[in-house]
Design a protein around this motif. Structure first.
Motif, short mmCIF file in Angstrom:
data_model
loop_
_atom_site.label_atom_id
_atom_site.label_comp_id
_atom_site.label_asym_id
_atom_site.label_seq_id
_atom_site.Cartn_x
_atom_site.Cartn_y
_atom_site.Cartn_z
N PHE A 195 0.96 -1.20 -0.04
CA PHE A 195 -0.05 0.16 0.02
C PHE A 195 0.88 1.23 -0.06
CE2 PHE A 195 -1.62 3.16 3.23
CZ PHE A 195 -2.64 3.88 2.27
N MET A 196 0.57 2.17 -0.87
CA MET A 196 1.42 3.43 -0.87
C MET A 196 0.47 4.84 -1.29
SD MET A 196 4.02 3.32 -3.75
CE MET A 196 3.70 2.85 -5.62
N SER A 197 0.83 5.84 -0.78
CA SER A 197 0.20 7.10 -1.22
C SER A 197 0.94 7.33 -2.43
CB SER A 197 0.73 7.95 -0.01
OG SER A 197 0.28 9.21 -0.59
N ILE A 198 0.17 7.81 -3.38
CA ILE A 198 0.61 8.11 -4.60
C ILE A 198 0.63 9.69 -5.01
CG2 ILE A 198 0.20 8.09 -7.22
CD1 ILE A 198 1.25 5.29 -6.17
N SER A 199 -0.53 10.37 -4.84
CA SER A 199 -0.47 11.79 -5.22
C SER A 199 -1.57 12.47 -4.25
CB SER A 199 -1.13 11.58 -6.60
OG SER A 199 -1.92 12.92 -6.87
N LEU A 200 -1.03 13.79 -4.15
CA LEU A 200 -1.69 14.86 -3.18
C LEU A 200 -2.77 15.32 -3.60
CD1 LEU A 200 -1.49 15.46 0.03
CD2 LEU A 200 -0.13 17.41 -0.94
N ASN A 201 -2.71 15.78 -5.17
CA ASN A 201 -3.68 16.48 -5.88
C ASN A 201 -3.99 16.21 -7.32
OD1 ASN A 201 -5.59 18.70 -6.34
ND2 ASN A 201 -3.93 20.42 -6.89
N PRO A 202 -4.65 15.24 -7.65
CA PRO A 202 -5.85 14.65 -6.77
C PRO A 202 -5.46 13.68 -5.70
CG PRO A 202 -5.92 13.42 -8.82
CD PRO A 202 -4.67 14.67 -8.94
N LYS A 203 -6.02 13.24 -4.61
CA LYS A 203 -5.50 12.26 -3.77
C LYS A 203 -5.62 10.99 -4.34
CE LYS A 203 -5.69 15.54 -0.22
NZ LYS A 203 -5.86 16.89 -1.07
N LEU A 204 -4.47 10.39 -4.47
CA LEU A 204 -4.74 8.96 -4.93
C LEU A 204 -3.70 8.08 -3.98
CD1 LEU A 204 -3.91 9.80 -8.85
CD2 LEU A 204 -6.25 9.37 -7.65
N VAL A 205 -3.96 6.81 -3.88
CA VAL A 205 -3.22 5.83 -3.32
C VAL A 205 -3.34 4.52 -4.12
CG1 VAL A 205 -3.86 6.70 -1.02
CG2 VAL A 205 -5.56 4.68 -2.07
N ALA A 206 -2.24 3.77 -3.68
CA ALA A 206 -2.13 2.43 -4.56
C ALA A 206 -2.17 1.22 -3.71
CB ALA A 206 -0.93 2.26 -5.55
N ILE A 207 -2.69 0.10 -4.00
CA ILE A 207 -2.72 -1.12 -3.61
C ILE A 207 -2.24 -2.12 -4.71
CG2 ILE A 207 -4.04 -0.76 -1.55
CD1 ILE A 207 -6.08 -2.27 -3.24
N SER A 208 -1.34 -3.23 -4.28
CA SER A 208 -1.25 -4.42 -5.15
C SER A 208 -1.73 -5.53 -4.83
CB SER A 208 0.49 -4.36 -5.32
OG SER A 208 0.77 -5.43 -6.31
N ILE A 209 -2.54 -6.27 -5.77
CA ILE A 209 -3.02 -7.75 -5.18
C ILE A 209 -2.67 -8.74 -6.29
CG2 ILE A 209 -5.47 -8.72 -4.90
CD1 ILE A 209 -5.42 -6.22 -3.02
N GLY A 210 -2.29 -9.83 -5.72
CA GLY A 210 -1.98 -11.01 -6.52
C GLY A 210 -2.89 -11.67 -7.17
N GLU A 211 -2.55 -12.19 -8.47
CA GLU A 211 -3.67 -12.77 -9.30
C GLU A 211 -4.28 -13.78 -8.74
OE1 GLU A 211 -1.28 -13.95 -12.62
OE2 GLU A 211 -0.08 -15.59 -11.42
N ASN A 212 -4.06 -14.55 -7.39
CA ASN A 212 -4.68 -15.61 -7.06
C ASN A 212 -5.56 -15.22 -6.04
OD1 ASN A 212 -3.39 -17.46 -8.85
ND2 ASN A 212 -1.82 -17.83 -7.66
N ALA A 213 -5.61 -14.13 -5.86
CA ALA A 213 -6.30 -13.55 -4.41
C ALA A 213 -7.85 -13.32 -4.95
CB ALA A 213 -5.73 -12.08 -3.79
N LYS A 214 -8.83 -13.65 -4.31
CA LYS A 214 -10.04 -13.35 -4.49
C LYS A 214 -10.60 -12.11 -4.53
CE LYS A 214 -11.55 -17.95 -2.56
NZ LYS A 214 -11.16 -18.31 -1.09
N MET A 215 -9.81 -11.37 -3.66
CA MET A 215 -10.07 -9.89 -3.77
C MET A 215 -10.01 -9.06 -5.10
SD MET A 215 -10.95 -7.24 -1.94
CE MET A 215 -10.95 -7.77 -0.13
N LEU A 216 -9.01 -9.66 -6.07
CA LEU A 216 -8.80 -8.95 -7.13
C LEU A 216 -10.27 -8.93 -8.12
CD1 LEU A 216 -6.33 -8.52 -9.24
CD2 LEU A 216 -6.90 -10.51 -10.16
N GLN A 217 -10.89 -9.78 -8.15
CA GLN A 217 -12.32 -9.56 -8.70
C GLN A 217 -13.24 -8.82 -7.89
OE1 GLN A 217 -12.57 -10.78 -11.89
NE2 GLN A 217 -14.58 -9.74 -11.94
#
Ligand code: FAD
Ligand code: NAD
Length: 156
Positions: free
Chosen positions: A36-58
């Motif tokens: 998880f990381m903070s990406i941009s202040l204006n606009p406010k954006l964050v990122a997460i990275s999800i593995g291809e086998n994780a159910k959370m992806l879909q």
């Protein structure tokens, strides 16, 4: 490069711990994530990275929104629960914030609508446009070298 060495090296970069939560067809889903990381202040954006086998992806693709629950040091069991290392399903209760299920006792909560997604190797990076934030005064849960840890302030 050997997989175990790669993980040991990546695990030497100490992080906090989050549980990503979302809801699809009235069903709540959670997954432990430290990418998880903070990406941009204006606009406010964050990122997460999800593995291809994780159910959370879909689930994120379907819901097009998600919450990031930044765990406090007393929420280690929740990290284990949402990474499949425990089965406390009946004991978990979710609150609601900005229309998303959240873990109420978290150190902080960030809610997002899906902004964009990028496939990178065996993971998908989801960029979220932040719709709400909440912060409590609590110590963070840390993850370093494959173990849960607490923050210690150095003297001087
Ligand atoms: P599932 O296997 O469906 O869910 C995971 C667990 O959460 C299951 O045990 C399930 O019972 C429980 N759960 C889900 N919903 C609920 C609910 N509503 N109520 C109660 N329990 C529920 N993987 C990544 O892709 N990216 C990362 O950044 C990442 N970081 C990690 C950091 C740490 C510290 C750890 C320990 C693991 C990390 N993982 C990460 C691995 C990831 O957490 C596991 O692979 C996880 O099991 C994948 O879950 P899933 O989406 O397939 O969902
Ligand atoms: P570990 O030693 O596997 O992890 C140490 C570090 O390696 C992690 O913090 C992460 O930065 C990296 N890492 C581990 N697995 C990865 C993967 N599949 N893809 C990309 N980076 C990865 O720690 P552990 O205690 O053995 O982890 C428990 C479980 O959680 C393992 O199954 C691990 O694969 C998974 N995990 C996945 C990720 C991820 O997908 N980004 C992150 C952390 C842990």
């Amino acid at each position: 490069i050997d997989d175990r060495l790669f993980r040991n090296v990546m695990g030497s970069f100490t992080t906090g711990v989050t549980v990503i939560t979302t809801e699809v067809a009235e069903e709540v889903h959670g997954m432990t994530a430290n990418a998880f990381m903070s990406i941009s202040l204006n606009p406010k954006l964050v990122a997460i990275s999800i593995g291809e086998n994780a159910k959370m992806l879909q689930h994120i693709k379907d819901a097009k929104q998600f919450a990031i629950n930044i765990l406090s040091s007393d929420q280690q069991l929740l990290s284990k629960q949402f990474s499949g290392q425990l089965d406390l399903k009946s004991e978990i209760t979710f609150g609601s914030y900005k229309g998303l299920p959240v873990l109420e006792d978290s150190l902080a909560i960030v809610t997002c609508v899906l902004h964009s997604e990028f496939v990178a190797g065996d993971h998908t990076i989801f960029i979220g446009h932040v719709t709400g934030v909440k912060l409590e005064e609590k110590p963070p849960l840390l993850y370093s070298q494959g173990k849960y840890r607490e923050l210690k302030e150095l003297e001087g």
